[in-house]
Design a protein around this motif. Structure first.
Motif, PDB file in Angstrom:
ATOM      1  N   ILE A  76      -1.097  -5.725  -2.250  1.00 14.65           N
ATOM      2  CA  ILE A  76      -1.703  -4.602  -2.973  1.00 14.65           C
ATOM      3  C   ILE A  76      -1.045  -3.278  -2.620  1.00 14.65           C
ATOM      4  CG2 ILE A  76      -3.909  -5.770  -3.231  1.00 14.65           C
ATOM      5  CD1 ILE A  76      -4.954  -4.257  -0.849  1.00 14.65           C
ATOM      6  N   TYR A 134      -4.009   5.888   5.290  1.00 17.00           N
ATOM      7  CA  TYR A 134      -2.790   5.781   4.481  1.00 17.00           C
ATOM      8  C   TYR A 134      -1.540   6.094   5.303  1.00 17.00           C
ATOM      9  CZ  TYR A 134       0.530   6.466   0.683  1.00 17.00           C
ATOM     10  OH  TYR A 134       1.618   6.381  -0.146  1.00 17.00           O
ATOM     11  N   LEU A 155      -1.230   1.940  -0.624  1.00 17.67           N
ATOM     12  CA  LEU A 155      -2.378   2.666  -1.174  1.00 17.67           C
ATOM     13  C   LEU A 155      -3.574   1.734  -1.356  1.00 17.67           C
ATOM     14  CD1 LEU A 155      -3.567   5.258  -2.275  1.00 17.67           C
ATOM     15  CD2 LEU A 155      -2.631   4.685  -4.514  1.00 17.67           C
ATOM     16  N   GLY A 156      -3.330   0.529  -1.830  1.00 18.55           N
ATOM     17  CA  GLY A 156      -4.420  -0.424  -1.987  1.00 18.55           C
ATOM     18  C   GLY A 156      -5.052  -0.791  -0.654  1.00 18.55           C
ATOM     19  N   GLN A 157      -4.217  -0.969   0.366  1.00 22.08           N
ATOM     20  CA  GLN A 157      -4.749  -1.259   1.689  1.00 22.08           C
ATOM     21  C   GLN A 157      -5.541  -0.076   2.236  1.00 22.08           C
ATOM     22  OE1 GLN A 157      -1.743  -2.639   4.378  1.00 22.08           O
ATOM     23  NE2 GLN A 157      -1.594  -4.639   3.413  1.00 22.08           N
ATOM     24  N   GLU A 184       1.842  -7.581   1.962  1.00 23.08           N
ATOM     25  CA  GLU A 184       1.225  -6.416   1.339  1.00 23.08           C
ATOM     26  C   GLU A 184       1.180  -6.620  -0.177  1.00 23.08           C
ATOM     27  OE1 GLU A 184       3.334  -2.976   2.583  1.00 23.08           O
ATOM     28  OE2 GLU A 184       2.995  -3.311   4.710  1.00 23.08           O
ATOM     29  N   VAL A 195      -7.205   2.159   0.489  1.00 23.73           N
ATOM     30  CA  VAL A 195      -8.492   2.197  -0.223  1.00 23.73           C
ATOM     31  C   VAL A 195      -9.425   1.120   0.304  1.00 23.73           C
ATOM     32  CG1 VAL A 195      -9.585   1.879  -2.478  1.00 23.73           C
ATOM     33  CG2 VAL A 195      -7.493   3.229  -2.287  1.00 23.73           C
ATOM     34  N   PHE A 196      -8.885  -0.061   0.558  1.00 28.66           N
ATOM     35  CA  PHE A 196      -9.712  -1.160   1.068  1.00 28.66           C
ATOM     36  C   PHE A 196     -10.272  -0.818   2.447  1.00 28.66           C
ATOM     37  CE2 PHE A 196      -9.951  -5.041   3.651  1.00 28.66           C
ATOM     38  CZ  PHE A 196     -10.930  -5.732   2.960  1.00 28.66           C
TER      39      PHE A 196
END
Length: 219
Positions: free
Chosen positions: A84, A137, A87-89, A82, A91-92
């Motif tokens: 990112i 999320y 939260l980054g995952q 992980e 968003v992706f």
């Protein structure tokens, strides 16, 4: 008077060199290796691997990796898996699913020969984005913790969304299909992505059986 000169290339005696008479003679040690041989280390490593234990350089001394080393390795694995963060995952994944929803909405309107209303499609996709971001999320499992309970949850969601999408496309009017196909299709695809291969194949098999026994069409 003549003076005697010392030859330049005279051999100098090394004071650290001991005479041969002072060297102690002894027989070599033939008792065998003092530590573990490579074959013994290989057997121990194979045995630890079969038991599911980790093997490190410390195993050369007959010890296994400590708990601190395992914890440190787990943290490093988490950082690699992980990079990112959650939260980054989220968003992706949400951005990818939003593009999928947008594409399905365009295809459905094109299939029923309707004039494509780009503003309406963008507005509907924008309404779906915060919902998908919230779901991804809180429900997206890390790769290392895809537990059976989570897989069963996504398996049920995929079956419900897929079977209802097939039912709606074959029994309901075009307006209802235009409204329900994009979100149901997006939810179906996301659920399949989150599942491991056996669960994903099983959900597709359920959808295929539903089409076959219900005598529905998917084209």
């Amino acid at each position: 008077m003549t003076s005697k000169t010392t030859p330049i290339h005279r051999k100098q005696q090394n004071p650290q060199t001991a005479p041969q008479s002072e060297i102690k003679l002894a027989q070599p040690d033939r008792s065998g290796p003092k530590g573990k041989t490579l074959f013994e280390l290989a057997e121990e490593r194979q045995a630890l691997s079969n038991k599911g234990k980790s093997f490190s350089k410390a195993a050369a001394n007959g010890t296994t990796r400590s708990k601190d080393d395992d914890i440190h390795k787990t943290r490093l694995t988490e950082e690699v898996d992980e990079p990112i963060g959650p939260l980054g995952q989220a968003v992706f994944f949400t951005s990818t699913l939003a593009m999928l929803h947008f594409t399905l909405d365009v295809l459905v309107q094109h299939q029923y020969k309707q004039e494509i209303e780009w503003g309406t499609i963008v507005r509907r996709t924008g309404m779906v984005v915060p919902i998908m971001l919230f779901l991804v999320y809180y429900l997206h499992p890390p790769e290392r913790t895809k537990q059976t309970l989570t897989q069963i949850f996504f398996f049920c969601v995929a079956n419900i969304a897929g079977c209802y999408l097939i039912y709606a496309a074959n029994t309901q009017g075009y307006y209802a299909v235009m409204k329900r196909a994009p979100p149901l299709g997006t939810l179906w695809v996301w659920s399949v992505i989150e599942m491991k291969l056996p669960f994903a194949v099983g959900s597709l098999l359920v959808a295929g059986l539903y089409v076959y026994y219900g005598e529905y069409e998917i084209i």
